[in-house]
Enzyme design. Structure first.
Site, PDB file in Angstrom:
ATOM      1  N   ASP A  95       0.827  -1.205   0.000  1.00  0.00           N
ATOM      2  CA  ASP A  95       0.000   0.000   0.000  1.00  0.00           C
ATOM      3  C   ASP A  95       0.870   1.267   0.000  1.00  0.00           C
ATOM      4  O   ASP A  95       1.747   1.438   0.848  1.00  0.00           O
ATOM      5  CB  ASP A  95      -0.894  -0.021   1.243  1.00  0.00           C
ATOM      6  CG  ASP A  95      -1.675   1.272   1.372  1.00  0.00           C
ATOM      7  OD1 ASP A  95      -2.316   1.686   0.384  1.00  0.00           O
ATOM      8  OD2 ASP A  95      -1.616   1.894   2.446  1.00  0.00           O
ATOM      9  N   ASP A 117      -6.872   5.066  -9.552  1.00  0.00           N
ATOM     10  CA  ASP A 117      -8.227   4.520  -9.657  1.00  0.00           C
ATOM     11  C   ASP A 117      -9.224   5.627  -9.329  1.00  0.00           C
ATOM     12  O   ASP A 117      -9.137   6.258  -8.271  1.00  0.00           O
ATOM     13  CB  ASP A 117      -8.392   3.348  -8.680  1.00  0.00           C
ATOM     14  CG  ASP A 117      -7.486   2.173  -9.059  1.00  0.00           C
ATOM     15  OD1 ASP A 117      -7.267   1.954 -10.266  1.00  0.00           O
ATOM     16  OD2 ASP A 117      -6.993   1.477  -8.146  1.00  0.00           O
ATOM     17  N   ASP A 153      -7.985  10.975 -16.296  1.00  0.00           N
ATOM     18  CA  ASP A 153      -8.888  11.148 -17.441  1.00  0.00           C
ATOM     19  C   ASP A 153     -10.332  11.178 -16.954  1.00  0.00           C
ATOM     20  O   ASP A 153     -11.244  11.101 -17.752  1.00  0.00           O
ATOM     21  CB  ASP A 153      -8.719   9.996 -18.442  1.00  0.00           C
ATOM     22  CG  ASP A 153      -9.025   8.648 -17.827  1.00  0.00           C
ATOM     23  OD1 ASP A 153      -8.836   8.499 -16.594  1.00  0.00           O
ATOM     24  OD2 ASP A 153      -9.469   7.734 -18.547  1.00  0.00           O
ATOM     25  N   PHE A 190      -3.641   3.563 -20.205  1.00  0.00           N
ATOM     26  CA  PHE A 190      -4.799   4.278 -19.662  1.00  0.00           C
ATOM     27  C   PHE A 190      -5.040   5.572 -20.434  1.00  0.00           C
ATOM     28  O   PHE A 190      -6.173   5.939 -20.698  1.00  0.00           O
ATOM     29  CB  PHE A 190      -4.615   4.570 -18.171  1.00  0.00           C
ATOM     30  CG  PHE A 190      -4.762   3.339 -17.345  1.00  0.00           C
ATOM     31  CD1 PHE A 190      -6.011   2.907 -16.929  1.00  0.00           C
ATOM     32  CD2 PHE A 190      -3.662   2.578 -17.016  1.00  0.00           C
ATOM     33  CE1 PHE A 190      -6.161   1.742 -16.208  1.00  0.00           C
ATOM     34  CE2 PHE A 190      -3.800   1.412 -16.289  1.00  0.00           C
ATOM     35  CZ  PHE A 190      -5.046   0.996 -15.885  1.00  0.00           C
TER      36      PHE A 190
HETATM   37  C1  LIG Z   1      -5.620   2.927 -13.181  1.00  0.00           C
HETATM   38  S1  LIG Z   1      -4.102   2.192 -12.757  1.00  0.00           S
HETATM   39  C2  LIG Z   1      -2.890   3.291 -13.462  1.00  0.00           C
HETATM   40  C3  LIG Z   1      -1.537   2.663 -13.632  1.00  0.00           C
HETATM   41  C4  LIG Z   1      -0.423   3.563 -14.174  1.00  0.00           C
HETATM   42  N1  LIG Z   1      -0.166   4.693 -13.304  1.00  0.00           N
HETATM   43  C5  LIG Z   1      -0.679   4.019 -15.591  1.00  0.00           C
HETATM   44  O1  LIG Z   1      -0.868   5.225 -15.805  1.00  0.00           O
HETATM   45  O2  LIG Z   1      -0.689   3.179 -16.491  1.00  0.00           O
HETATM   46  C6  LIG Z   1      -4.007   2.520 -11.013  1.00  0.00           C
HETATM   47  C7  LIG Z   1      -2.966   1.665 -10.325  1.00  0.00           C
HETATM   48  O3  LIG Z   1      -2.901   2.012  -8.938  1.00  0.00           O
HETATM   49  C8  LIG Z   1      -2.642   0.823  -8.201  1.00  0.00           C
HETATM   50  N2  LIG Z   1      -3.046   1.044  -6.809  1.00  0.00           N
HETATM   51  C9  LIG Z   1      -4.298   1.178  -6.350  1.00  0.00           C
HETATM   52  N3  LIG Z   1      -4.295   1.362  -5.011  1.00  0.00           N
HETATM   53  C10 LIG Z   1      -2.995   1.328  -4.618  1.00  0.00           C
HETATM   54  C11 LIG Z   1      -2.342   1.454  -3.360  1.00  0.00           C
HETATM   55  N4  LIG Z   1      -3.030   1.631  -2.234  1.00  0.00           N
HETATM   56  N5  LIG Z   1      -1.000   1.379  -3.318  1.00  0.00           N
HETATM   57  C12 LIG Z   1      -0.297   1.185  -4.462  1.00  0.00           C
HETATM   58  N6  LIG Z   1      -0.858   1.066  -5.692  1.00  0.00           N
HETATM   59  C13 LIG Z   1      -2.181   1.142  -5.767  1.00  0.00           C
HETATM   60  C14 LIG Z   1      -3.470  -0.223  -8.931  1.00  0.00           C
HETATM   61  O4  LIG Z   1      -3.032  -1.532  -8.660  1.00  0.00           O
HETATM   62  C15 LIG Z   1      -3.277   0.173 -10.387  1.00  0.00           C
HETATM   63  O5  LIG Z   1      -2.192  -0.490 -10.992  1.00  0.00           O
END
Ligand SMILES: C[S@@+](CC[C@H](N)C(=O)[O-])C[C@H]1O[C@@H](n2cnc3c(N)ncnc32)[C@H](O)[C@@H]1O
Length: 209
Positions: A95, A117, A153, A190
């Site tokens: 995390d 996210d 986005d 993304f």
């Molecule tokens: C929508 S993706 C975007 C990935 C990347 N930044 C990109 O632009 O391609 C969001 C990422 O945040 C990660 N994520 C979500 N909550 C998280 C947390 N608490 N700690 C670390 N990573 C996290 C997810 O696993 C996911 O890979």
């Protein structure tokens, strides 16, 4: 995971990986982790690691610490690190906020949060990474003048991010609202998906006072 990712994870994790345990905060010594003292960029939610690897390759004088919860993405980044011969990347699994709590104050040169996210449902907004308490925590780990760079986005999240970042008393807006898309931020899956779907991408770049 692909065979290549499984192999990369097994071989490279001991040298490049950092486990972020659940539970009590574990202090992280960045000079020890990278084996040198250089400005450090933290990328939160690095996904498949494309941005981290490309930015680290173009910026060898800074160190890049990526944090992710998604193991195949971590493995993919390790593979990119090896293929690119990158020495300035480390990958934390766990995390992001737990990791950040273990960092000393003022130690980061920049924090990148690209396409976090969006948690579109109102009842899930509390899960968003960009909210006042998290921003205050992230800002406390930036050096004065260090940057917090977010991209999304999701139009409603972009506006909420802007309001949250504007309201933080320790941050200064670099561009007077949304920033022009910086050329140094690589286009990821993304962003391509957003462009195809006609969703504009917003960049927000703030500095710590
Ligand atoms: C929508 S993706 C975007 C990935 C990347 N930044 C990109 O632009 O391609 C969001 C990422 O945040 C990660 N994520 C979500 N909550 C998280 C947390 N608490 N700690 C670390 N990573 C996290 C997810 O696993 C996911 O890979």
């Amino acid at each position: 995971m692909s065979d290549r990712q499984t192999d990369a994870l097994g071989r490279l994790w001991p040298a490049y990986g950092l486990d972020v345990p659940d539970g009590p905060v574990v202090p992280v010594d960045l000079a020890d982790l990278f084996g040198r003292r250089a400005p450090v960029v933290l990328e939160i939610g690095s996904g498949m690691g494309d941005s981290t690897a490309a930015m680290a390759a173009a910026d060898p004088d800074r160190d890049y610490l990526a944090v992710e919860v998604h193991t195949p993405g971590i493995a993919n980044l390790l593979d990119l690190v090896e293929r690119g011969g990158l020495r300035n990347v480390r990958v934390a699994e766990g995390d992001a906020l737990s990791l950040v709590k273990g960092l000393p104050q003022g130690v980061l040169d920049a924090v990148h949060i690209f396409f976090p996210d969006p948690w579109p449902k109102t009842r899930h907004h509390k899960r968003r990474i960009i909210q006042p308490a998290h921003v205050a925590l992230l800002r406390s780990r930036l050096r004065p003048g260090g940057t917090l760079h977010c991209a999304t986005d999701w139009a409603e999240y972009a506006e909420s991010m802007r309001e949250t970042l504007e309201a933080d008393p320790g941050l200064v807006d670099t561009y007077g609202g949304f920033a022009p898309r910086p050329a140094h931020r690589p286009v990821t899956k993304f962003e391509r998906r957003a462009i195809t779907a006609g969703r504009p991408v917003a960049d927000l770049i703030y500095r710590r006072r």
